[in-house]
Design a protein around this motif. Structure first.
Motif, mmCIF file in Angstrom:
data_model
loop_
_atom_site.group_PDB
_atom_site.id
_atom_site.type_symbol
_atom_site.label_atom_id
_atom_site.label_comp_id
_atom_site.label_asym_id
_atom_site.label_seq_id
_atom_site.Cartn_x
_atom_site.Cartn_y
_atom_site.Cartn_z
ATOM 1 N N GLU A 184 0.821 -1.200 0.000
ATOM 2 C CA GLU A 184 0.000 0.000 0.000
ATOM 3 C C GLU A 184 0.864 1.263 0.000
ATOM 4 O OE1 GLU A 184 -0.459 -2.611 1.844
ATOM 5 O OE2 GLU A 184 -2.557 -3.070 2.207
ATOM 6 N N ASP A 185 1.993 1.215 0.733
ATOM 7 C CA ASP A 185 2.890 2.369 0.782
ATOM 8 C C ASP A 185 3.469 2.668 -0.600
ATOM 9 O OD1 ASP A 185 2.562 2.492 3.571
ATOM 10 O OD2 ASP A 185 4.137 0.991 3.841
ATOM 11 N N VAL A 186 3.825 1.597 -1.318
ATOM 12 C CA VAL A 186 4.416 1.772 -2.640
ATOM 13 C C VAL A 186 3.394 2.359 -3.610
ATOM 14 C CG1 VAL A 186 5.488 0.583 -4.588
ATOM 15 C CG2 VAL A 186 6.057 -0.075 -2.257
ATOM 16 N N LEU A 187 2.180 1.807 -3.610
ATOM 17 C CA LEU A 187 1.157 2.303 -4.517
ATOM 18 C C LEU A 187 0.768 3.741 -4.166
ATOM 19 C CD1 LEU A 187 -1.106 -0.849 -4.838
ATOM 20 C CD2 LEU A 187 0.771 -0.114 -6.305
ATOM 21 N N ALA A 188 0.726 4.058 -2.888
ATOM 22 C CA ALA A 188 0.424 5.429 -2.485
ATOM 23 C C ALA A 188 1.515 6.381 -2.964
ATOM 24 C CB ALA A 188 0.275 5.507 -0.972
ATOM 25 N N ALA A 189 2.757 5.945 -2.860
ATOM 26 C CA ALA A 189 3.853 6.789 -3.332
ATOM 27 C C ALA A 189 3.752 7.023 -4.829
ATOM 28 C CB ALA A 189 5.198 6.135 -2.993
ATOM 29 N N TYR A 190 3.322 6.002 -5.549
ATOM 30 C CA TYR A 190 3.172 6.154 -6.997
ATOM 31 C C TYR A 190 2.093 7.181 -7.319
ATOM 32 C CZ TYR A 190 2.847 4.773 -11.901
ATOM 33 O OH TYR A 190 2.853 4.759 -13.269
ATOM 34 N N ARG A 191 0.960 7.070 -6.645
ATOM 35 C CA ARG A 191 -0.124 8.016 -6.911
ATOM 36 C C ARG A 191 0.234 9.430 -6.476
ATOM 37 N NH1 ARG A 191 -3.042 3.809 -4.630
ATOM 38 N NH2 ARG A 191 -3.506 5.015 -2.750
ATOM 39 N N GLU A 192 1.089 9.545 -5.467
ATOM 40 C CA GLU A 192 1.457 10.858 -4.948
ATOM 41 C C GLU A 192 2.746 11.392 -5.557
ATOM 42 O OE1 GLU A 192 1.583 10.284 -0.769
ATOM 43 O OE2 GLU A 192 -0.528 9.694 -0.644
ATOM 44 N N ALA A 193 3.213 10.764 -6.618
ATOM 45 C CA ALA A 193 4.369 11.251 -7.385
ATOM 46 C C ALA A 193 5.631 11.302 -6.552
ATOM 47 C CB ALA A 193 4.070 12.628 -7.976
ATOM 48 N N GLU A 194 5.974 10.194 -5.943
ATOM 49 C CA GLU A 194 7.207 10.114 -5.169
ATOM 50 C C GLU A 194 8.045 8.933 -5.654
ATOM 51 O OE1 GLU A 194 6.274 9.943 -1.051
ATOM 52 O OE2 GLU A 194 5.134 11.804 -1.060
ATOM 53 N N PRO A 195 8.613 9.006 -6.851
ATOM 54 C CA PRO A 195 9.369 7.851 -7.371
ATOM 55 C C PRO A 195 10.591 7.508 -6.546
ATOM 56 C CG PRO A 195 9.661 9.790 -8.761
ATOM 57 C CD PRO A 195 8.565 10.112 -7.803
ATOM 58 N N ALA A 196 11.180 8.500 -5.869
ATOM 59 C CA ALA A 196 12.342 8.191 -5.036
ATOM 60 C C ALA A 196 11.971 7.218 -3.922
ATOM 61 C CB ALA A 196 12.922 9.472 -4.442
ATOM 62 N N THR A 197 10.748 7.336 -3.407
ATOM 63 C CA THR A 197 10.278 6.418 -2.379
ATOM 64 C C THR A 197 10.224 4.992 -2.916
ATOM 65 O OG1 THR A 197 8.976 8.160 -1.357
ATOM 66 C CG2 THR A 197 8.383 5.893 -0.800
ATOM 67 N N GLU B 260 13.503 10.356 -11.877
ATOM 68 C CA GLU B 260 13.925 10.907 -10.593
ATOM 69 C C GLU B 260 12.814 11.709 -9.934
ATOM 70 O OE1 GLU B 260 17.485 13.118 -11.147
ATOM 71 O OE2 GLU B 260 18.668 11.381 -11.799
ATOM 72 N N ASP B 261 11.919 12.243 -10.739
ATOM 73 C CA ASP B 261 10.820 13.025 -10.197
ATOM 74 C C ASP B 261 9.711 13.085 -11.233
ATOM 75 O OD1 ASP B 261 9.369 14.480 -8.437
ATOM 76 O OD2 ASP B 261 10.643 16.272 -8.459
ATOM 77 N N PHE B 262 8.499 13.402 -10.780
ATOM 78 C CA PHE B 262 7.365 13.583 -11.674
ATOM 79 C C PHE B 262 6.977 15.058 -11.725
ATOM 80 C CE2 PHE B 262 6.026 9.064 -10.442
ATOM 81 C CZ PHE B 262 6.489 8.524 -11.627
ATOM 82 N N LEU B 263 6.475 15.479 -12.870
ATOM 83 C CA LEU B 263 6.031 16.851 -13.064
ATOM 84 C C LEU B 263 4.527 16.888 -13.265
ATOM 85 C CD1 LEU B 263 8.791 18.061 -15.559
ATOM 86 C CD2 LEU B 263 8.776 18.304 -13.066
ATOM 87 N N PHE B 264 3.900 17.920 -12.728
ATOM 88 C CA PHE B 264 2.460 18.126 -12.899
ATOM 89 C C PHE B 264 2.280 19.473 -13.584
ATOM 90 C CE2 PHE B 264 -1.773 19.458 -11.967
ATOM 91 C CZ PHE B 264 -2.526 18.309 -11.791
ATOM 92 N N VAL B 265 1.817 19.457 -14.829
ATOM 93 C CA VAL B 265 1.639 20.681 -15.601
ATOM 94 C C VAL B 265 0.150 20.890 -15.815
ATOM 95 C CG1 VAL B 265 2.222 21.936 -17.703
ATOM 96 C CG2 VAL B 265 3.857 20.301 -16.727
ATOM 97 N N GLU B 266 -0.389 21.958 -15.232
ATOM 98 C CA GLU B 266 -1.823 22.214 -15.346
ATOM 99 C C GLU B 266 -2.196 22.686 -16.742
ATOM 100 O OE1 GLU B 266 -3.138 24.850 -12.334
ATOM 101 O OE2 GLU B 266 -2.854 23.404 -10.699
ATOM 102 N N ASN B 267 -3.480 22.539 -17.059
ATOM 103 C CA ASN B 267 -4.040 22.980 -18.339
ATOM 104 C C ASN B 267 -3.350 22.329 -19.537
ATOM 105 O OD1 ASN B 267 -5.946 24.733 -17.108
ATOM 106 N ND2 ASN B 267 -4.332 26.253 -16.816
ATOM 107 N N THR B 268 -2.884 21.125 -19.315
ATOM 108 C CA THR B 268 -2.255 20.352 -20.385
ATOM 109 C C THR B 268 -3.078 19.097 -20.629
ATOM 110 O OG1 THR B 268 -0.054 21.164 -19.815
ATOM 111 C CG2 THR B 268 -0.174 19.157 -21.138
#
Length: 329
Positions: A71-84, A115-123
């Motif tokens: 659950e921790d891994v899947l939560a990290a994925y949804r919350e954009a924490e690939p380092a976790t 290394e990280d995820f980006l969130f770009v609005e209005n895309t």
């Protein structure tokens, strides 16, 4: 006392042979003892030697031993924490026990994790599943005329007959991702091994056709569906461990049947996208979706008029992932 093996100053041939044989046996015995000692030192942990045999543990069990749960891994994925995710797996596969056998399958199926995820609005991220087909070139023509890039999750052919269109997708700046080699849900989701077999086949076909290594994919039917409930946890964990990024969707094109008219597809897509700050739209360019092509210009016009820009997915784009049960069984 006279040595019976010596006659005068000379050694008899019989005594020489016997001595050499005894020496050879002694050397062989010493080598066996040394090899056994070295093997024991290499294979048995320094503490508690041979107290328990090596056992195969599931990914969930390994994570639990490392102080984490899936659950921790899947939560990290949804919350954009690939380092976790990287930390979660870096420890759990370094234990004394053996990882599941499937982690050793298909060594080509590894890509560098983001290394990280980006969130770009209005895309808007247009995605097309199930191609290429006779409609894919039409979709590409529309996108090229408008200078818009999209993502194609492909089901590449086994005979390589779609190599030209796959190359065109890449050459025109679109993202080419993996969907499936067979699209046979029951077989694909019958085990982790079968999923990897299908995934590897699709990956190899794309690499042969384009020379590019795909790093993103979409599960057939999405990451959680009626066919994979018994195994999706293991598959997701294994694919993330290998560095791949998967994308579900938050907008559907309304292509519920192959006869859904273009007007319905356009209305459903646009109305769904307007409710999202970052729409990832599921459309299809498979052989039975001519109406999607007819709806495409209208979709693009409506979203451009509302200030959206368009981009292709890549491994740095924050994924959209379906919600999972509060506790995974």
């Amino acid at each position: 006392m006279k040595n019976p093996f010596v006659k005068g100053e000379r050694v008899s041939p019989r005594s020489l042979f016997t001595g050499v044989l005894l020496a050879a046996v002694g050397v062989l015995a010493a080598c066996c003892v040394l090899q056994y000692w070295q093997l024991t030192e290499r294979t048995v942990p320094a503490q508690g030697r041979l107290t328990r045999p090596a056992v195969e543990l599931s990914v969930q069990e390994q994570l639990a031993a490392a102080g984490l749960e899936l659950e921790d891994v899947l939560a990290a994925y949804r919350e954009a924490e690939p380092a976790t995710l990287s930390r979660a797996y870096s420890d759990c596969l370094q234990k004394d026990w053996q990882a599941p056998a499937y982690v050793r399958l298909y060594p080509e199926l590894y890509v560098p994790p983001p290394e990280d995820f980006l969130f770009v609005e209005n895309t808007v991220y247009l995605t097309f599943d199930d191609g290429p087909s006779r409609h894919t070139a039409e979709v590409l023509d529309i996108l090229k005329a408008r200078e818009i890039h999209a993502t194609f999750f492909a089901v590449p052919s086994a005979d390589g007959s779609d190599g030209e269109i796959l190359r065109r997708i890449v050459q025109e700046g679109h993202t080419l991702g993996i969907h499936s080699a067979t699209h046979e849900y029951q077989r694909i989701y019958s085990s982790v091994e079968n999923f990897l077999e299908d995934f590897a086949a699709a990956r190899n076909r794309i690499v042969r056709a384009t020379g590019r290594e795909p790093a993103v994919f979409r599960f057939p039917g999405g990451s959680l569906n009626a066919y994979n409930r018994a195994v999706y946890q293991e598959i997701i964990a294994e694919m993330l461990r290998r560095g791949y990024v998967y994308y579900d969707w938050n907008v559907e094109g309304g292509e519920e049947t192959h006869s859904t008219p273009a007007s319905v597809i356009q209305h459903t897509t646009v109305s769904g996208a307007l409710g999202q700050t970052r729409p990832i739209i599921l459309l299809h360019d498979g052989p039975d979706h001519p109406e999607t092509v007819k709806a495409l210009d209208g979709i693009l016009d409506a979203l451009e008029n509302r200030g959206y820009r368009f981009a292709a997915l890549d491994p740095t784009v924050q994924p959209v992932a379906f919600a999972y049960p509060d506790r995974l069984s």
